[in-house]
Write a protein that holds these residues in place. Sequence first.
Motif, PDB file in Angstrom:
ATOM      1  N   TYR A   1      -5.350  35.306  56.771  1.00 28.81           N
ATOM      2  CA  TYR A   1      -6.155  36.514  56.570  1.00 28.81           C
ATOM      3  C   TYR A   1      -6.903  36.517  55.238  1.00 28.81           C
ATOM      4  O   TYR A   1      -7.731  37.396  55.006  1.00 28.81           O
ATOM      5  N   SER A   2      -6.644  35.540  54.383  1.00 28.75           N
ATOM      6  CA  SER A   2      -7.373  35.416  53.118  1.00 28.75           C
ATOM      7  C   SER A   2      -8.417  34.309  53.156  1.00 28.75           C
ATOM      8  O   SER A   2      -8.927  33.898  52.113  1.00 28.75           O
ATOM      9  N   CYS A   3      -8.751  33.836  54.347  1.00 24.59           N
ATOM     10  CA  CYS A   3      -9.691  32.721  54.510  1.00 24.59           C
ATOM     11  C   CYS A   3     -11.038  33.248  54.982  1.00 24.59           C
ATOM     12  O   CYS A   3     -11.146  33.795  56.086  1.00 24.59           O
ATOM     13  N   HIS A   4     -12.080  33.058  54.171  1.00 26.87           N
ATOM     14  CA  HIS A   4     -13.382  33.586  54.576  1.00 26.87           C
ATOM     15  C   HIS A   4     -14.007  32.769  55.699  1.00 26.87           C
ATOM     16  O   HIS A   4     -14.795  33.300  56.494  1.00 26.87           O
ATOM     17  N   TYR A   5     -13.659  31.495  55.838  1.00 30.84           N
ATOM     18  CA  TYR A   5     -14.119  30.735  56.991  1.00 30.84           C
ATOM     19  C   TYR A   5     -13.538  31.308  58.279  1.00 30.84           C
ATOM     20  O   TYR A   5     -14.198  31.331  59.325  1.00 30.84           O
ATOM     21  N   CYS A   6     -12.287  31.756  58.211  1.00 32.19           N
ATOM     22  CA  CYS A   6     -11.662  32.390  59.368  1.00 32.19           C
ATOM     23  C   CYS A   6     -12.401  33.675  59.728  1.00 32.19           C
ATOM     24  O   CYS A   6     -12.572  33.999  60.915  1.00 32.19           O
ATOM     25  N   ALA A   7     -12.832  34.415  58.712  1.00 33.52           N
ATOM     26  CA  ALA A   7     -13.581  35.651  58.951  1.00 33.52           C
ATOM     27  C   ALA A   7     -14.912  35.344  59.629  1.00 33.52           C
ATOM     28  O   ALA A   7     -15.345  36.069  60.538  1.00 33.52           O
ATOM     29  N   VAL A   8     -15.576  34.267  59.201  1.00 29.28           N
ATOM     30  CA  VAL A   8     -16.835  33.853  59.837  1.00 29.28           C
ATOM     31  C   VAL A   8     -16.582  33.480  61.296  1.00 29.28           C
ATOM     32  O   VAL A   8     -17.326  33.887  62.201  1.00 29.28           O
ATOM     33  N   PHE A   9     -15.531  32.714  61.538  1.00 27.92           N
ATOM     34  CA  PHE A   9     -15.187  32.311  62.901  1.00 27.92           C
ATOM     35  C   PHE A   9     -14.939  33.535  63.774  1.00 27.92           C
ATOM     36  O   PHE A   9     -15.439  33.626  64.899  1.00 27.92           O
ATOM     37  N   GLU A  10     -14.183  34.486  63.265  1.00 26.11           N
ATOM     38  CA  GLU A  10     -13.857  35.682  64.033  1.00 26.11           C
ATOM     39  C   GLU A  10     -15.107  36.477  64.368  1.00 26.11           C
ATOM     40  O   GLU A  10     -15.287  36.948  65.497  1.00 26.11           O
ATOM     41  N   ASP A  11     -15.992  36.637  63.398  1.00 31.05           N
ATOM     42  CA  ASP A  11     -17.202  37.409  63.631  1.00 31.05           C
ATOM     43  C   ASP A  11     -18.095  36.751  64.669  1.00 31.05           C
ATOM     44  O   ASP A  11     -18.680  37.418  65.533  1.00 31.05           O
ATOM     45  N   LEU A  12     -18.186  35.432  64.615  1.00 37.24           N
ATOM     46  CA  LEU A  12     -19.055  34.708  65.537  1.00 37.24           C
ATOM     47  C   LEU A  12     -18.495  34.678  66.949  1.00 37.24           C
ATOM     48  O   LEU A  12     -19.243  34.780  67.930  1.00 37.24           O
ATOM     49  N   HIS A  13     -17.178  34.571  67.082  1.00 37.31           N
ATOM     50  CA  HIS A  13     -16.591  34.276  68.390  1.00 37.31           C
ATOM     51  C   HIS A  13     -15.775  35.408  69.012  1.00 37.31           C
ATOM     52  O   HIS A  13     -15.295  35.247  70.142  1.00 37.31           O
ATOM     53  N   SER A  14     -15.573  36.523  68.328  1.00 38.76           N
ATOM     54  CA  SER A  14     -14.652  37.542  68.843  1.00 38.76           C
ATOM     55  C   SER A  14     -15.075  38.078  70.211  1.00 38.76           C
ATOM     56  O   SER A  14     -14.243  38.205  71.123  1.00 38.76           O
ATOM     57  N   ASP A  15     -16.353  38.402  70.380  1.00 35.72           N
ATOM     58  CA  ASP A  15     -16.814  38.919  71.677  1.00 35.72           C
ATOM     59  C   ASP A  15     -16.685  37.860  72.763  1.00 35.72           C
ATOM     60  O   ASP A  15     -16.282  38.152  73.904  1.00 35.72           O
ATOM     61  N   GLU A  16     -17.014  36.629  72.402  1.00 31.65           N
ATOM     62  CA  GLU A  16     -16.933  35.530  73.352  1.00 31.65           C
ATOM     63  C   GLU A  16     -15.488  35.303  73.793  1.00 31.65           C
ATOM     64  O   GLU A  16     -15.207  35.117  74.994  1.00 31.65           O
ATOM     65  N   ILE A  17     -14.566  35.326  72.842  1.00 38.51           N
ATOM     66  CA  ILE A  17     -13.154  35.114  73.164  1.00 38.51           C
ATOM     67  C   ILE A  17     -12.634  36.225  74.060  1.00 38.51           C
ATOM     68  O   ILE A  17     -11.903  35.971  75.035  1.00 38.51           O
ATOM     69  N   THR A  18     -13.003  37.461  73.768  1.00 38.20           N
ATOM     70  CA  THR A  18     -12.566  38.579  74.607  1.00 38.20           C
ATOM     71  C   THR A  18     -13.035  38.400  76.047  1.00 38.20           C
ATOM     72  O   THR A  18     -12.283  38.638  77.007  1.00 38.20           O
ATOM     73  N   LYS A  19     -14.274  37.971  76.218  1.00 36.83           N
ATOM     74  CA  LYS A  19     -14.784  37.753  77.580  1.00 36.83           C
ATOM     75  C   LYS A  19     -14.041  36.614  78.270  1.00 36.83           C
ATOM     76  O   LYS A  19     -13.701  36.717  79.462  1.00 36.83           O
ATOM     77  N   LEU A  20     -13.769  35.542  77.556  1.00 38.58           N
ATOM     78  CA  LEU A  20     -13.028  34.424  78.141  1.00 38.58           C
ATOM     79  C   LEU A  20     -11.625  34.862  78.560  1.00 38.58           C
ATOM     80  O   LEU A  20     -11.116  34.415  79.599  1.00 38.58           O
TER      81      LEU A  20
END
Length: 296
Positions: A113-132
């Motif tokens: 939760y302290s990783c900004h790359y993880c935050a970028v990944f989440e923002d980019l893929h969260s909607d896509e992951i939910t649909k999958l």
Amino acid sequence: MASNNPRPTKAERRAAARAQAQAMREEQERKDRRTKITRRSLLAGGAVVIAGGAAYAVTRDDDSSDSTVSQGKANKSDFPKIVLKDGSWTYGAGPKAGATNSGAKVLDVYFDYSCHYCAVFEDLHSDEITKLINDKKITLALHPCKILGQDWTDQVMNAMGTVLDEAPEKALDFHTKVFALFYKIYQSQDTSLMTVDNIVSTAQDAGVPSSVTSKFADAISANKYGEWTTQGTKVFSDKGFSGTPTVVLDGKTLDLATIGTATGLTDTVSGASSSATDGATEQATEQSTADPSGAK
């Protein structure tokens, strides 16, 4: 003191995520050039990568994907009730926390939760992951860890543990929104935003009831879910992963640069993209520094 800068729109955050993905791709190309000669000897010698002030073995040990969802619950008082033995928790259609999609591929996401790359990944893929998930194409397994040594991770983990125990249906939204909060902190370099009150307000924005968020402060003060955090970190280290996020689909580690579009995971799951790599391949990003002040 609150920032006067307006919060970036979803479109702006996605544009920033795409730019970050391009930067990660370019960084991977540079890394590939640097390691082309030495990779074989490094792997043979059991070398370690030093990142963010800690050492992690390069050697991979990717288990088969079904081990995530068949291992059973941890059943420990200092773990959230739905958490599995390795510290992960899963999502099936709904998305429903603690559920799986029978026969679906397992997408394992390892993050801090302290990783900004993880935050970028989440923002980019969260909607896509939910649909999958809802299309029953994947079972999502989230694997939290603390590899960056930051107190912020402990605070969020204790808040998340409380949500998983008492409002699990809100946990995935909270997961996404608390990463958005951290990325705002990282971008602004404003560590004054790293407060329990901001975690509480973020959870409430995700729909977590105040009767649950009122318990955050005590859980954080007591580090109620500390053993859960420790277990996730141990699993990450034991697998030899070198940085977060690490994303694994059915036992194969994915190249973050290759999937760095809003449909990158969907294309990979459907077989339209060959972004999976073998277990010895390095990640597309190096471990992020967790200090929003920019200290290395």
